[in-house]
Scaffold this active site. Structure first.
Site, PDB file in Angstrom:
ATOM      1  N   CYS A  77       0.832  -1.207   0.000  1.00 53.53           N
ATOM      2  CA  CYS A  77       0.000   0.000   0.000  1.00 53.53           C
ATOM      3  C   CYS A  77       0.865   1.255   0.000  1.00 53.53           C
ATOM      4  CB  CYS A  77      -0.949  -0.009   1.191  1.00 53.53           C
ATOM      5  SG  CYS A  77      -0.116  -0.016   2.803  1.00 53.53           S
ATOM      6  N   HIS A 452      -1.931   1.443   7.279  1.00 54.17           N
ATOM      7  CA  HIS A 452      -2.337   1.386   5.875  1.00 54.17           C
ATOM      8  C   HIS A 452      -2.267   2.785   5.280  1.00 54.17           C
ATOM      9  CE1 HIS A 452      -4.263  -0.061   2.264  1.00 54.17           C
ATOM     10  NE2 HIS A 452      -5.245   0.821   2.388  1.00 54.17           N
TER      11      HIS A 452
END
EC number: 3.4.19.12
Length: 517
Positions: A77, A452
């Site tokens: 990510c 994230h």
């Protein structure tokens, strides 16, 4: 009634099991063996179908108005969010196109897997809808492969930092640029020497192959390249040391301590970055010379050590500005902590008061005809029409704490006391010389150990007007893309901010007046 039926079913099952057990070991072995063979054949068929045709899933087509997402290869990510942010910077894509044009001249089909610039350009153009693709999700594993060829060991299964990857990419692009020749081929005069009976007018230059264009070192710098100025002033004699220039690809700003009742802003972080600091026990050559003049018979004088005031300024602002907000802090026990404070930022950023001034330059006088309609209307800075960096600051406030990259001598004795930073309540974007527009925001959710990355970015411009800037924002999390509002973007806890320089309305009108003349 229900209990009697359940008892009957249990009795029938018990009878079937007893009959199976009385059949004998040989029969039971054959039955179990047949079921094992059937199960093995079914598993082999399923594996073969998966290998030949892949997973049985329909390839989704991208919805109109959105951009492709990126598949998460494990823990990538950080890479996906950075690529989405870079793809929202048109100036960076244009630079990649210009930089990679040298490969198309040298060879018909350049191997893109050997050059980071070609691989990056292909990905960014696909993410900005400049290449025809209906795929909703793309694979960016080729970027990791080419970075490994540049001796960067980046695992797709370990959590990494998006800001570190940004510097890996910019430094690798600089390495690729430095490998290219910066001088043209020497002219081949051997064939001219063999021709004896010719007049001077018939002499022409001949080359073996097309010469390489002369590379301009500054022109080939990527759009994120900027320069910091650092100078020091002696608090005793007020002597100013020569200005030192340092390069930067991103501004890494620490977040100052918040004051109760007052929100933190990006301007506070920038002011904290350029604020002066005292450096003690520094040898001052000027103080040493002054002390030596008062001695007799040329006696040697010890080096005079005094306290200097160090000041940072922005000497050269890049076309694309990457700002990194440092959210890492350390507790008293030495454990890393993440700072979750919200830092307010705007869609437009004026950098005039952070720009370095040369001593003696006065603000330029604008044409009075240009002040009739001072509004926030902006025009995107594009190519040769971009304004040349100047040294005057027409948008700077009248009362300034710092002058010409150094502290005013009248303020030197009181530098230890905190000084208020004049922030404009309603910024006047029309008079700004160094104005930037927000293009993308990278946000990190989680703590210092895991989390994230997601990205807010502008939607690509329409095909009818490719030079315009879209006002539609998108939220991208790996392969998930949805529309977002500007208010949602400005309310996010930014980790990386991507700005791109634009022309203010006053600068745009000034260029129009010059073109008419």
């Amino acid at each position: 009634m229900l209990s009697s039926r359940a008892e009957a079913a249990m009795t029938a099952a018990d009878r079937a099991i007893q009959r199976f057990l009385r059949t004998g070991a040989a029969v039971r072995y054959k039955v179990m063996k047949n079921w094992g063979v059937i199960g093995g054949i079914a598993a082999a068929l399923a594996a073969g179908i998966y290998v030949i045709w892949g997973p049985i899933t329909e390839r989704k087509k991208r919805r109109k108005g959105l951009v492709p997402g990126l598949v998460n290869l494990g823990n990538t990510c950080f890479m996906n969010s950075l690529l989405q942010g870079l793809s929202a910077c048109p100036a960076f894509i244009r630079w990649l196109e210009e930089f990679t044009s040298q490969y198309s001249r040298d060879q018909k089909e350049p191997p893109s897997h050997q050059y980071l610039s070609l691989t990056l350009l292909h990905l960014l153009k696909a993410l900005s809808c400049q290449e025809v693709t209906d795929d909703e999700v793309l694979d960016a594993s080729c970027l990791l492969d080419v970075l490994r060829m540049y001796r960067w060991q980046i695992s797709s299964f370990e959590e990494q930092d998006a800001h570190e990857l940004f510097h890996v990419i910019t430094s690798s692009l600089e390495d690729e640029r430095d490998r290219q020749p910066r001088v043209t081929h020497l002219f081949d005069v051997h064939s001219l020497e063999q021709q004896s009976e010719i007049t001077p007018k018939q002499i022409t230059c001949r080359t073996r192959g097309s010469p390489h264009p002369t590379s301009n070192h500054w022109k080939s710098q990527h759009p994120f390249h900027g320069r910091l100025t650092s100078n020091m002033v002696c608090k005793h004699c007020e002597h100013q040391s020569p200005v030192r220039f340092d390069t930067f690809d991103s501004l890494s700003l620490s977040i100052p301590a918040a004051t109760w009742g007052h929100p933190l802003t990006l301007d506070h972080c920038l002011h904290h970055f350029i604020s002066s600091e005292s450096v003690r026990d520094v040898v001052c050559d000027n103080c040493t010379k002054i002390e030596a003049k008062g001695t007799l018979n040329g006696e040697k004088v010890e080096h005079q050590r005094t306290t200097f005031v160090k000041q940072l300024k922005l000497g050269k602002l890049p076309q694309c500005l990457c700002i990194h907000l440092q959210r890492l802090s350390w507790s008293s026990h030495g454990t890393p902590l993440k700072r979750h404070e919200h830092v307010q930022f705007n869609e437009f950023l004026m950098m005039d008061i952070y720009k370095y001034h040369l001593l003696g330059h006065k603000p330029s006088q604008h044409n009075p005809k240009l002040n009739k309609n001072p509004g926030p209307t902006l025009e995107l800075q594009d190519g040769p029409g971009a304004p040349t960096p100047v040294l005057n600051q027409p948008g700077a406030p009248k009362t300034q704490i710092f002058m010409n990259g150094a502290c005013s001598p009248s303020l030197l004795p009181t530098l230890s006391a905190p000084m208020p930073f004049p922030l404009p309540v309603v910024p006047d974007y029309s008079s700004s010389t160094y104005l930037f527009r927000l293009m993308a925001v990278v946000v990190h959710h989680g703590d210092m150990h895991s989390g994230h990355f997601v990205t807010y970015r502008r939607s690509p411009p329409s095909a009818r007007n490719p030079l315009s800037t879209s006002n539609q924002w998108l939220w991208v999390s790996d392969d998930t893309v949805r529309k977002a509002s500007l208010q949602e973007v400005l309310s996010s806890s930014a980790y990386l901010l991507f700005y791109e320089r634009v022309l203010s309305r006053m600068q745009h009108q000034s260029q129009e007046c010059k073109s008419e003349e």
